[in-house]
Motif scaffolding. Structure first.
Motif, PDB file in Angstrom:
ATOM      1  N   ARG A 110      39.531  52.414 -16.217  1.00 25.13           N
ATOM      2  CA  ARG A 110      39.267  51.588 -17.408  1.00 25.13           C
ATOM      3  C   ARG A 110      38.952  52.536 -18.552  1.00 25.13           C
ATOM      4  O   ARG A 110      37.939  53.218 -18.530  1.00 25.13           O
ATOM      5  CB  ARG A 110      38.113  50.628 -17.152  1.00 25.13           C
ATOM      6  N   LEU A 111      39.833  52.572 -19.542  1.00 23.05           N
ATOM      7  CA  LEU A 111      39.725  53.611 -20.557  1.00 23.05           C
ATOM      8  C   LEU A 111      38.833  53.246 -21.724  1.00 23.05           C
ATOM      9  O   LEU A 111      38.316  54.128 -22.409  1.00 23.05           O
ATOM     10  CB  LEU A 111      41.126  53.961 -21.085  1.00 23.05           C
ATOM     11  N   ALA A 112      38.663  51.939 -22.000  1.00 26.37           N
ATOM     12  CA  ALA A 112      37.827  51.566 -23.143  1.00 26.37           C
ATOM     13  C   ALA A 112      36.366  51.883 -22.822  1.00 26.37           C
ATOM     14  O   ALA A 112      35.959  51.827 -21.664  1.00 26.37           O
ATOM     15  CB  ALA A 112      37.986  50.088 -23.462  1.00 26.37           C
ATOM     16  N   ARG A 113      35.630  52.242 -23.840  1.00 33.95           N
ATOM     17  CA  ARG A 113      34.203  52.508 -23.630  1.00 33.95           C
ATOM     18  C   ARG A 113      33.453  51.187 -23.553  1.00 33.95           C
ATOM     19  O   ARG A 113      33.929  50.161 -24.059  1.00 33.95           O
ATOM     20  CB  ARG A 113      33.624  53.323 -24.803  1.00 33.95           C
ATOM     21  N   PRO A 130      36.887  49.347 -28.534  1.00 32.79           N
ATOM     22  CA  PRO A 130      37.521  50.124 -27.464  1.00 32.79           C
ATOM     23  C   PRO A 130      37.103  51.592 -27.431  1.00 32.79           C
ATOM     24  O   PRO A 130      36.893  52.126 -26.352  1.00 32.79           O
ATOM     25  CB  PRO A 130      39.011  49.991 -27.748  1.00 32.79           C
ATOM     26  N   ILE A 152      43.155  45.823 -29.037  1.00 26.18           N
ATOM     27  CA  ILE A 152      43.362  46.740 -27.924  1.00 26.18           C
ATOM     28  C   ILE A 152      42.888  46.081 -26.637  1.00 26.18           C
ATOM     29  O   ILE A 152      41.788  45.527 -26.588  1.00 26.18           O
ATOM     30  CB  ILE A 152      42.614  48.076 -28.153  1.00 26.18           C
ATOM     31  N   GLU A 211      42.726  46.566 -22.240  1.00 25.11           N
ATOM     32  CA  GLU A 211      42.833  47.549 -21.166  1.00 25.11           C
ATOM     33  C   GLU A 211      43.903  47.132 -20.172  1.00 25.11           C
ATOM     34  O   GLU A 211      44.111  45.942 -19.934  1.00 25.11           O
ATOM     35  CB  GLU A 211      41.502  47.660 -20.413  1.00 25.11           C
ATOM     36  N   SER A 212      44.576  48.134 -19.623  1.00 19.93           N
ATOM     37  CA  SER A 212      45.555  47.942 -18.565  1.00 19.93           C
ATOM     38  C   SER A 212      45.268  49.096 -17.620  1.00 19.93           C
ATOM     39  O   SER A 212      44.763  50.119 -18.072  1.00 19.93           O
ATOM     40  CB  SER A 212      46.937  48.028 -19.209  1.00 19.93           C
ATOM     41  N   SER A 232      44.621  52.354 -16.162  1.00 19.52           N
ATOM     42  CA  SER A 232      44.859  53.706 -16.687  1.00 19.52           C
ATOM     43  C   SER A 232      45.643  53.722 -17.998  1.00 19.52           C
ATOM     44  O   SER A 232      46.347  54.681 -18.294  1.00 19.52           O
ATOM     45  CB  SER A 232      45.578  54.588 -15.659  1.00 19.52           C
ATOM     46  N   GLY A 233      45.534  52.653 -18.758  1.00 20.71           N
ATOM     47  CA  GLY A 233      46.219  52.614 -20.044  1.00 20.71           C
ATOM     48  C   GLY A 233      45.542  51.674 -21.014  1.00 20.71           C
ATOM     49  O   GLY A 233      44.587  50.972 -20.664  1.00 20.71           O
ATOM     50  N   LEU A 234      46.030  51.707 -22.247  1.00 19.97           N
ATOM     51  CA  LEU A 234      45.578  50.752 -23.251  1.00 19.97           C
ATOM     52  C   LEU A 234      46.820  50.123 -23.869  1.00 19.97           C
ATOM     53  O   LEU A 234      47.842  50.788 -24.022  1.00 19.97           O
ATOM     54  CB  LEU A 234      44.793  51.454 -24.373  1.00 19.97           C
ATOM     55  N   HIS A 266      38.888  57.586 -25.077  1.00 14.47           N
ATOM     56  CA  HIS A 266      38.048  57.526 -23.876  1.00 14.47           C
ATOM     57  C   HIS A 266      36.993  58.636 -23.884  1.00 14.47           C
ATOM     58  O   HIS A 266      35.877  58.444 -23.408  1.00 14.47           O
ATOM     59  CB  HIS A 266      38.942  57.651 -22.634  1.00 14.47           C
TER      60      HIS A 266
END
Ligand SMILES: Cc1cc2nc3c(=O)[nH]c(=O)nc-3n(C[C@H](O)[C@H](O)[C@H](O)COP(=O)(O)OP(=O)(O)OC[C@H]3O[C@@H](n4cnc5c(N)ncnc54)[C@H](O)[C@@H]3O)c2cc1C
Ligand SMILES: Cc1cc2nc3c(=O)[nH]c(=O)nc-3n(C[C@H](O)[C@H](O)[C@H](O)COP(=O)(O)O)c2cc1C
Ligand code: FES
Lengths: 271, 273
Positions: free
Chosen positions: A51-54, A228, B50, B52-53, B55-57, B254
């Motif tokens: 999950r990349l968003a903070r 994000p 934005i 989340e997916s 390992s992606g955005l 990130h």
């Protein structure tokens, strides 16, 4: 490079974790961040699982010096995968923490009457604010609201930093029954409020801002909309505002906010 | 010809105005690509922008930007004073707009180069010139090259579409591009179905394939790799496979220190003690 006041990106460590009603209170060692904190600032935390968003979290309390040096407390309301993971972090766990972020609450120059309204976990930034205002000689009234008793944040502690405390619960288990929107008018009246600060869900913030405006009081609301990156890099956090001259603009919630003037938010366009 | 960018660049739209990044990275000498600038200001799309997916955005920013005039008056001078090498990303609604942007940026002090955004995944319908056809893209590159000082690089940023990317790269180079950037976020959808672009580690292997195809098909062309780079190892892999530089975007969202870390590691490799 990083100046004395700017945010820092550090690897923090969970020093303590405890249940606080429906929430988790984490105490985190995050070197340098507590020293730069002002009420209304938040931290962005990374979570696992690709999950990349903070995950943005209000700084609820700082201790500038303790056995473990400076620490900060956050309140975690586990509503989804990221916050659930955070709430489960044990003592000793490492966390990537960035902060302090965002524009803090602006403090009045004069010792005026202030009403602070917080609902659920979103009351978190109001406690350090109450402390600051009290030091400045402001008369502080705190309104703590939640769905039920477990959903109230630190109502006990509230009595220490405020002159008057109003508790509102949805189910009436403690305090008065109902929601903030129905009680705010009378609270502002009783406190003879000059300045109103609020943290909570958007409809509640809108109701508080409107009530403040009707009285001619100045309001600041702490917005929780998706952020994000939380650091100002991505423009993924649009907040539509209307400036003095009536011109509409879209600002970034994470750096131009998350604390903004209630009368400047274009509430109809905010999602 | 002035210095070519690299080995590490900040990808368009992922470094804020530069000021925000300054807390986490030294800007002096940093190759910084701005978010795409259009002639007129654009308010951008509605929330949610934005999602989340794994390992992606997926982003649907809608190219929010203050327009060229405001950019030239405020953001560009700040970046130049901070010591960044500023590559201005541009997007236009017509061929004339691209030419206009290039002409005015060519006169602006401190611009290190232009990056033409030829790959926004959802340009049609946003009032932007349709550059999905390699032929149109090449015409845009030619128009920009004609208006922009010959000693400054023009980078053509292509969409990582495997079926067209080699043709697109060849067209851009023939039209005068100094280097091609492969690639951009990949056409995707937001959870509510609106068009968006997928970025981050999830697209790394797709971008890598496009890079490899372009590098092997075109000799003597500088190819800048982008898409999913989030570590020193990722950057090194692209450079080893022939990229002249790499761009880092989503990884900065990130962890805002990513560019500083990767740059430090690669710079150490370049000048061994
Ligand atoms: C400035 C600020 C301060 C906050 N402070 C706190 C706090 O002190 N305590 C606390 O428990 N929560 C706080 N929140 C809300 C918290 O960040 C979200 O509940 C959390 O990000 C949700 O993540 P998730 O993976 O659990 O849930 P999901 O719903 O699965 O999240 C999916 C995505 O949407 C984003 N998102 C969803 N809801 C929100 C929301 N309400 N606000 C921001 N992003 C959201 C997430 O970050 C993530 O990218 C704050 C939000 C902001 C903007
Ligand atoms: C939030 C966001 C905004 C972006 N804005 C732009 C833009 O304005 N112009 C552009 O050419 N590319 C833009 N991009 C694409 C990135 O520059 C980059 O090419 C792409 O995301 C792939 O690299 P990455 O996986 O490292 O992010 C944006 C990407 C993201 C995630
Ligand atoms: S969340 Fe990225 S700019 Fe605000």
């Amino acid at each position: 490079m990083a100046d004395e006041h700017g945010p820092l990106h550090v690897t923090g460590e969970v020093l303590a974790t405890k249940k606080a009603g429906a929430y988790r209170l984490l105490t985190i060692a995050a070197p340098g961040i507590p020293q730069r904190f002002r009420a209304g600032n938040f931290v962005a935390v990374s979570v696992d699982g690709g999950r990349l968003a903070r995950r943005p979290l209000w700084i609820h309390r700082v201790k500038e010096a303790g056995a473990f040096g400076a620490t900060l407390d956050v309140v975690v309301n586990a509503v989804g995968p990221g916050t659930t993971w955070l709430a489960q972090r044990p003592v000793g766990a490492r966390l990537e923490v960035t902060g302090p972020l965002g524009r803090p609450f602006a403090l009045p120059r004069e010792p005026v009457a202030c009403v602070l309204v917080g609902e659920g976990h979103s009351a978190a930034p109001l406690f350090p604010l109450a402390e600051r205002l009290r030091q400045r000689g402001c008369a502080v009234t705190l309104v703590v609201a939640g769905p039920d008793e477990a959903g109230l944040l630190s109502a006990l502690e509230a009595r220490r930093s405020a002159r008057a405390v109003t508790v509102i619960t949805g189910d009436g288990s403690v305090g008065v029954r109902g929601d903030v929107a129905t009680h705010i008018e009378s609270v502002l009246e009783r406190a003879d409020a000059d300045v109103v600060y609020a943290g909570g869900p958007l409809p509640m913030l809108r109701a508080v801002a409107a009530a403040a405006e009707r009285r001619g009081a100045w309001s600041q609301v702490a917005l929780e909309t998706p952020m994000p990156c939380a650091t100002g890099l991505c423009q993924g956090c649009p907040v539509p505002v209307v400036s003095y001259d009536g011109v509409s603009r879209v600002v970034r919630g994470c750096v131009d906010g998350p604390v903004v003037r209630g009368d400047r938010v274009d509430w109809d366009s905010l999602r | 010809m002035s210095r070519q960018p690299g080995p590490v660049m900040v990808a368009s739209g992922c470094g804020g105005t530069g000021r925000e990044l300054a807390a986490y990275a030294e800007l002096v000498g940093l190759d910084f690509v701005t978010r795409s600038i259009t002639l007129d200001p654009r308010p951008g799309g509605p929330a949610l922008r934005i999602a989340e997916s794994p390992s992606g955005l997926v982003n649907a920013i809608g190219l929010q930007n203050p327009g060229l005039e405001h950019f030239l008056a405020t953001e560009l001078p700040w970046l130049v004073r901070a010591g960044a090498h500023v590559f201005v990303s541009i997007a236009g609604g017509s061929m004339g707009e691209y030419a206009d942007l290039a002409r005015r940026l060519g006169r602006a002090p401190g611009v290190a180069g232009i990056e033409i955004n030829l790959g926004a995944p959802h340009q049609v319908g946003e009032g932007l010139f349709d550059v999905r056809e390699p032929y149109h893209a090449a015409s845009v590159v030619a128009a920009v090259r004609r208006e922009f000082p010959a000693n400054l690089p023009v980078l053509a940023k292509l969409r990582p579409d495997l079926t067209r990317v080699v043709e697109g790269a060849r067209g851009a180079v023939d039209a005068g591009a100094s280097a091609v950037v492969v690639g951009n976020s990949i056409p995707a959808a937001m959870p509510d179905g609106r068009p968006g672009g997928l970025s981050g580690p999830a697209i790394g292997p797709v971008s890598l394939r496009c890079l490899v195809e372009v590098v092997s098909a075109l000799d003597h062309v500088a190819v800048i790799g982008a898409g999913g780079v989030s570590s020193v190892e990722d950057a090194r892999r692209l450079l080893d496979l022939g990229a002249s530089a790499v761009q880092i975007g989503t990884a900065l969202l990130h962890d805002p220190t990513t560019v500083a870390r990767v740059r430090a590691a690669l710079t150490r490799e370049e000048d061994p003690l």
